[in-house]
Motif scaffolding. Structure first.
Motif, PDB file in Angstrom:
ATOM      1  N   THR A  91      -0.289 -10.402   1.192  1.00  0.00           N
ATOM      2  CA  THR A  91       0.926  -9.596   1.220  1.00  0.00           C
ATOM      3  C   THR A  91       0.638  -8.151   0.838  1.00  0.00           C
ATOM      4  N   GLY A  92       1.303  -7.243   1.568  1.00  0.00           N
ATOM      5  CA  GLY A  92       1.281  -5.829   1.223  1.00  0.00           C
ATOM      6  C   GLY A  92       2.608  -5.419   0.615  1.00  0.00           C
ATOM      7  N   ARG A  93       2.603  -4.318  -0.108  1.00  0.00           N
ATOM      8  CA  ARG A  93       3.827  -3.879  -0.785  1.00  0.00           C
ATOM      9  C   ARG A  93       4.888  -3.440   0.219  1.00  0.00           C
ATOM     10  N   THR A  94       4.468  -2.692   1.264  1.00  0.00           N
ATOM     11  CA  THR A  94       5.392  -2.265   2.311  1.00  0.00           C
ATOM     12  C   THR A  94       4.705  -2.436   3.663  1.00  0.00           C
ATOM     13  N   THR A  97       1.568   0.080   4.024  1.00  0.00           N
ATOM     14  CA  THR A  97       0.458   0.136   3.068  1.00  0.00           C
ATOM     15  C   THR A  97      -0.751  -0.616   3.602  1.00  0.00           C
ATOM     16  N   ALA A 100      -3.576  -4.853  -0.204  1.00  0.00           N
ATOM     17  CA  ALA A 100      -2.808  -6.100  -0.256  1.00  0.00           C
ATOM     18  C   ALA A 100      -3.329  -6.999  -1.370  1.00  0.00           C
ATOM     19  N   THR A 101      -2.618  -8.097  -1.564  1.00  0.00           N
ATOM     20  CA  THR A 101      -3.021  -9.140  -2.508  1.00  0.00           C
ATOM     21  C   THR A 101      -3.154 -10.444  -1.742  1.00  0.00           C
ATOM     22  N   PRO A 256       4.002  -7.689   5.153  1.00  0.00           N
ATOM     23  CA  PRO A 256       4.670  -7.088   4.004  1.00  0.00           C
ATOM     24  C   PRO A 256       5.419  -8.155   3.198  1.00  0.00           C
ATOM     25  N   ALA A 257       5.420  -8.003   1.884  1.00  0.00           N
ATOM     26  CA  ALA A 257       6.026  -9.022   1.025  1.00  0.00           C
ATOM     27  C   ALA A 257       7.483  -9.295   1.397  1.00  0.00           C
TER      28      ALA A 257
END
Length: 262
Positions: A91-94, A97, A100-101, A256-257
């Protein structure tokens, strides 16, 4: 000697009357009267008056078992195959971006999703994410994709996936930040976006057409954003390769998250 009339006394009369009534069935024994009860203890009446209604017996509800890994919403969950018990969530914040995590989850026999590896820092494409990927857009496709084939320039680190060791896994040049790309393809896992499953990651067939991009992999991080891939540190790549199991039908859920959380 004259006989004297002697009147029986009251006690004698009462006894005779009871005996007579008993003989002709007029004596009734009642079984309907309540048995006498003990008087309530001092203060019991006040306590009973002040007491509220009896609470229903407490029932311990069984904790709900999540139907998807953390961060994966109902709409995204519907795209995960029923037989899948291993999900790699990136997942990325937006949507714009490029960091990621990444976390690997497995479903246990009770249906609970447990974290089995990560979280790890990761990179994705320079411009972020897209749900309409085209070649050269410098965005990583979002969605749910199978993970079934692996390979790399280096020897198999112990994965259960089919592994193709080949010198063609080379990455010359530099990245968007001027960082060297050498070693980026030492280990790769093919993401089943616009490719033929069950073939080496080097296979260049594109079922959706060349214009829709391809060659989207999980590979070794080069300390910068990618063109469309997801990248992890070398150690994280080795751990991921050893953990992925085709019997668990692994997939990657990425984007994205906010989008994958729907």
């Amino acid at each position: 000697m004259p006989v004297r009339n002697v009147r029986p006394g009251p006690r004698v009369l009462a006894a005779a009357l009871c005996a007579t009534l008993a003989l002709i069935g007029y004596v009734k024994v009642s079984h309907d009267e309540p048995a006498p009860t003990a008087a309530p203890a001092p203060g019991a009446r006040a306590a009973a008056k002040n007491a509220g209604p009896l609470a229903p017996p407490s029932v311990s509800a069984a904790p709900a078992v999540p139907s998807a890994p953390p961060g994966v919403g109902p709409a995204t969950r519907m795209r995960i195959p029923d037989g899948t018990s291993q999900v790699f969530v990136v997942t990325g914040r937006t949507k714009d971006t490029n960091v990621a995590t990444a976390t690997l989850y497995e479903r246990d026999p009770a249906g609970r999703w447990l974290r089995t590896a990560g979280p790890w820092s990761a990179h994705n494409a320079l411009r972020g994410w897209t749900d309409d990927h085209w070649a050269g857009d410098l965005r990583t496709p979002t969605g749910v994709f199978r993970l079934g084939d692996a390979g790399g320039r280096l020897a198999d680190p112990g994965t259960k996936l089919p592994y193709d060791q080949d010198e063609e896994f080379v990455s010359p040049g530099v990245g968007f930040l001027g960082e060297p790309l050498e070693g980026s393809f030492d280990y790769v896992v093919a993401i089943d976006y616009n490719r033929v499953p069950g073939t080496t990651p080097l296979n260049k067939e594109r079922p959706l057409g060349l214009e829709r991009g391809g060659g989207v992999w999980i590979h070794v991080d080069h300390a910068g954003p990618t063109q469309a891939c997801v990248s992890l540190t070398p150690e994280a790549m080795r751990q991921l390769l050893r953990a992925l199991d085709p019997a668990k039908e692994p997939v990657i859920v990425m984007g994205p998250a906010a989008q994958i959380g729907r």
